[in-house]
Design a protein around this motif. Structure first.
Motif, PDB file in Angstrom:
ATOM      1  N   ASN A   9      -4.883   0.886   7.260  1.00  0.00           N
ATOM      2  CA  ASN A   9      -5.759   0.894   6.092  1.00  0.00           C
ATOM      3  C   ASN A   9      -6.200   2.333   5.836  1.00  0.00           C
ATOM      4  O   ASN A   9      -5.843   3.242   6.577  1.00  0.00           O
ATOM      5  CB  ASN A   9      -6.948  -0.055   6.288  1.00  0.00           C
TER       6      ASN A   9
ATOM      7  N   TYR B 298       0.838  -1.193   0.000  1.00  0.00           N
ATOM      8  CA  TYR B 298       0.000   0.000   0.000  1.00  0.00           C
ATOM      9  C   TYR B 298       0.873   1.243   0.000  1.00  0.00           C
ATOM     10  O   TYR B 298       2.049   1.210   0.389  1.00  0.00           O
ATOM     11  CB  TYR B 298      -0.943   0.018   1.214  1.00  0.00           C
TER      12      TYR B 298
ATOM     13  N   TYR C 152      -0.286   5.402   0.747  1.00  0.00           N
ATOM     14  CA  TYR C 152      -1.276   6.463   0.882  1.00  0.00           C
ATOM     15  C   TYR C 152      -0.513   7.786   0.895  1.00  0.00           C
ATOM     16  O   TYR C 152       0.297   8.034   1.782  1.00  0.00           O
ATOM     17  CB  TYR C 152      -2.078   6.304   2.179  1.00  0.00           C
TER      18      TYR C 152
ATOM     19  N   ASP D 163       3.485   4.015   3.695  1.00  0.00           N
ATOM     20  CA  ASP D 163       3.603   2.897   2.761  1.00  0.00           C
ATOM     21  C   ASP D 163       4.384   1.752   3.379  1.00  0.00           C
ATOM     22  O   ASP D 163       4.922   1.870   4.480  1.00  0.00           O
ATOM     23  CB  ASP D 163       4.191   3.337   1.417  1.00  0.00           C
TER      24      ASP D 163
END
Length: 89
Positions: A49, A3, A5, A19
Motif C-alpha cells: 500500500n 495499483y 505507485y 504496480d
C-alpha cells in the motif's frame, strides 16, 4: 484492486514504480512487480500500500543522505554512528 505507485525525479525520469498490472506472468509474486528506472529492469514485487511505498522511499533517502554526509561508524563496546558533514573543497 489495481495499483500503480510511480516515483520519478524532478526531471520526470523513472526511479521506481510498484504496480500489479498483469503483464509479467512469469515473475514470482505475479501480478505484483517493481520497475527499476536505473537499469530499466522489472523485479518480483509483493502486495503493498502507499505506506509501504513511502517507507521504501524513506529508506532510500536515508541511505543516500548517509552516503553524502559520510557517516563514521565506530565500535566502542556498542555500535555508534556519528554523522559529520563533508568538508567543503
Amino acid at each position: 484492486m489495481t495499483y500503480s505507485y510511480h516515483w520519478a525525479s524532478q526531471e520526470d525520469h523513472l526511479i521506481r514504480r510498484w504496480d500489479n498490472t498483469p503483464h509479467y506472468p512469469d515473475l514470482p509474486g505475479f501480478p505484483h512487480h517493481i520497475h527499476d528506472g536505473a537499469d530499466n529492469s522489472v523485479a518480483p514485487g509483493r502486495a503493498l500500500n502507499i505506506l509501504d511505498v513511502l517507507a521504501e522511499i524513506l529508506d532510500h533517502v536515508i541511505l543516500k543522505l548517509s552516503v553524502l554526509l559520510q557517516p563514521e561508524i565506530r565500535l566502542l563496546g556498542q555500535t555508534a554512528i556519528t554523522v559529520r558533514p563533508r568538508a567543503k573543497s
